[in-house]
Every structure is written in C-alpha cells, then in structure tokens.
Design a protein around this motif. Structure first.
Motif, mmCIF file in Angstrom:
data_model
loop_
_atom_site.group_PDB
_atom_site.id
_atom_site.type_symbol
_atom_site.label_atom_id
_atom_site.label_comp_id
_atom_site.label_asym_id
_atom_site.label_seq_id
_atom_site.Cartn_x
_atom_site.Cartn_y
_atom_site.Cartn_z
ATOM 1 N N THR A 48 0.831 -1.208 0.000
ATOM 2 C CA THR A 48 0.000 0.000 0.000
ATOM 3 C C THR A 48 0.862 1.253 0.000
ATOM 4 O O THR A 48 0.420 2.308 -0.434
ATOM 5 N N ARG A 49 2.090 1.137 0.508
ATOM 6 C CA ARG A 49 3.069 2.220 0.390
ATOM 7 C C ARG A 49 4.467 1.609 0.466
ATOM 8 O O ARG A 49 4.673 0.601 1.135
ATOM 9 N N ILE A 55 -1.359 7.618 3.335
ATOM 10 C CA ILE A 55 -2.418 7.027 2.529
ATOM 11 C C ILE A 55 -3.607 6.789 3.456
ATOM 12 O O ILE A 55 -3.437 6.225 4.545
ATOM 13 N N THR A 56 -4.782 7.212 3.042
ATOM 14 C CA THR A 56 -5.956 7.035 3.899
ATOM 15 C C THR A 56 -6.269 5.551 4.080
ATOM 16 O O THR A 56 -5.903 4.718 3.240
ATOM 17 N N ASP A 59 -8.247 4.316 1.133
ATOM 18 C CA ASP A 59 -7.419 4.029 -0.048
ATOM 19 C C ASP A 59 -6.629 2.739 0.120
ATOM 20 O O ASP A 59 -6.430 1.992 -0.844
ATOM 21 N N ARG A 60 -6.177 2.450 1.331
ATOM 22 C CA ARG A 60 -5.462 1.191 1.581
ATOM 23 C C ARG A 60 -6.372 0.005 1.276
ATOM 24 O O ARG A 60 -5.974 -0.952 0.610
ATOM 25 N N ARG A 62 -9.159 0.060 -0.616
ATOM 26 C CA ARG A 62 -9.502 0.060 -2.041
ATOM 27 C C ARG A 62 -8.395 -0.570 -2.887
ATOM 28 O O ARG A 62 -8.663 -1.324 -3.817
ATOM 29 N N LEU A 63 -7.140 -0.235 -2.571
ATOM 30 C CA LEU A 63 -6.016 -0.826 -3.307
ATOM 31 C C LEU A 63 -6.060 -2.351 -3.236
ATOM 32 O O LEU A 63 -5.954 -3.040 -4.255
ATOM 33 N N THR A 66 -9.390 -3.763 -4.988
ATOM 34 C CA THR A 66 -9.339 -3.630 -6.444
ATOM 35 C C THR A 66 -8.346 -4.615 -7.043
ATOM 36 O O THR A 66 -8.590 -5.197 -8.107
#
Length: 176
Positions: A48-49, A55-56, A59-60, A62-63, A66
């Motif tokens: 994730t990073r 990173i919200t 978003d973590r 969702r990554l 997805t």
C-alpha cells in the motif's frame, strides 16, 4: 497467492513514537523485508506504500480490494502509556474464521521469537483496514515501541525487524 501488505501510518501520520523511533518507519522496514520474503516464496505482493507517504485507510482498503488480494496484512507497532507493556498481538475482524486461521499461523511463528511476549489474537471491529477489506485480514502489532526492551530487541535493528518479517512470512506460507 496475491498478498497485500500495508505498512501502518506514514507521511503526516507517524503513528506511535518511542525513543527516536516512529512507528511508520519501523512498520515500513518490516513490511519491505516481509515483501521480499513472500516474493522469494513465489507470491505476488502489493504494497500500500513503499515510502514515507500518507495514505488514507479507505485508499489502503480500495487498493487491496481492487487488486483482488487473497489476504491483507497490516503491519504496526503497539504502544501503551506504561513502558512495562510488551509483546506482540494480532488483530482480526470479529467473526472472520479465515482471518482467525491466518492469524493463528502467523501467531505460531511469531511466538517462537525469543523475548517476544504472546498477547494473543484479538477481534477488533473498529479498525478500518480489518472492516474495509474483502479478504482475510490480520493487523500485526509486532512489539511495543513504548517499551525500551522491545525497541532494542525487536524494532531498532535490521536483525530484529527481519526476524519479525521472516516469522510473519513463515506463518503466511504455512497458511497457504
């Protein structure tokens, strides 16, 4: 297997601080070692990073969702107001049988690290990365950054960080 690794915190969010260490930097270092172990074991890994960026939580999740990860690992350090608190614990979403099973394998490997007290596997429904991911997820609280011995023995050195990463990877590979 497709494995999402989430180094906790980052950027404007350093997480807990103990001594001169920030949780975000320790979590990233352990996660990078973990990535290498899992890739060497033949797995595909999504980070994730990979740098010190914010990173919200959304978003973590969702990554990972997805990308259709098969499992999600969020790496953290614990902290407490008492410097005597120490050890590792794993957090899972309540009622997730596969998450508990995965955590059990990781827990078994982490338990073998000398001097790392076993604080068990605990359900936590309030954590966004456990609630918002659609695959089995485990949040690893590797050791207490607020405890001087845990910092020295497990979090400050490359050796300690690599040992934690190897144990997590061993548990994952036993689970798959």
């Amino acid at each position: 297997m497709r494995i999402a690794i989430d180094p906790g915190h980052g950027g404007k969010d350093p997480g807990a601080v103990g001594g001169q260490l920030r949780e975000s930097e320790v979590a990233l270092a352990i996660s990078l070692f973990l990535r290498d172990e899992l890739v060497d074991g033949g797995h595909s890994v999504l980070m994730t990073r990979e740098t010190d960026v914010f990173i919200t939580i959304g978003d973590r999740c969702r990554l990972a969702n997805t990308w259709k990860a098969d499992l999600f690992l969020s790496i953290h350090c614990n902290a407490a107001s008492s410097p005597q608190a120490h050890g590792m614990e794993l957090l899972i979403f309540p009622g997730s049988a596969r998450g508990r099973d995965l955590a059990g394998h990781i827990w078994g490997a982490l338990r073998d690290i000398p001097g790392l007290r076993d604080r068990g596997i605990k359900p936590r429904g309030d954590l966004g990365v456990l609630r918002g991911t659609s695959m089995p997820a485990v949040l690893v609280e590797a050791a207490f950054i607020s405890n001087p011995e845990n910092r020295r023995d497990h979090l400050e050195t490359t050796h300690g960080r690599r040992r934690i990463a190897k144990a997590i990877a061993q548990g994952v590979m036993e689970w798959v």
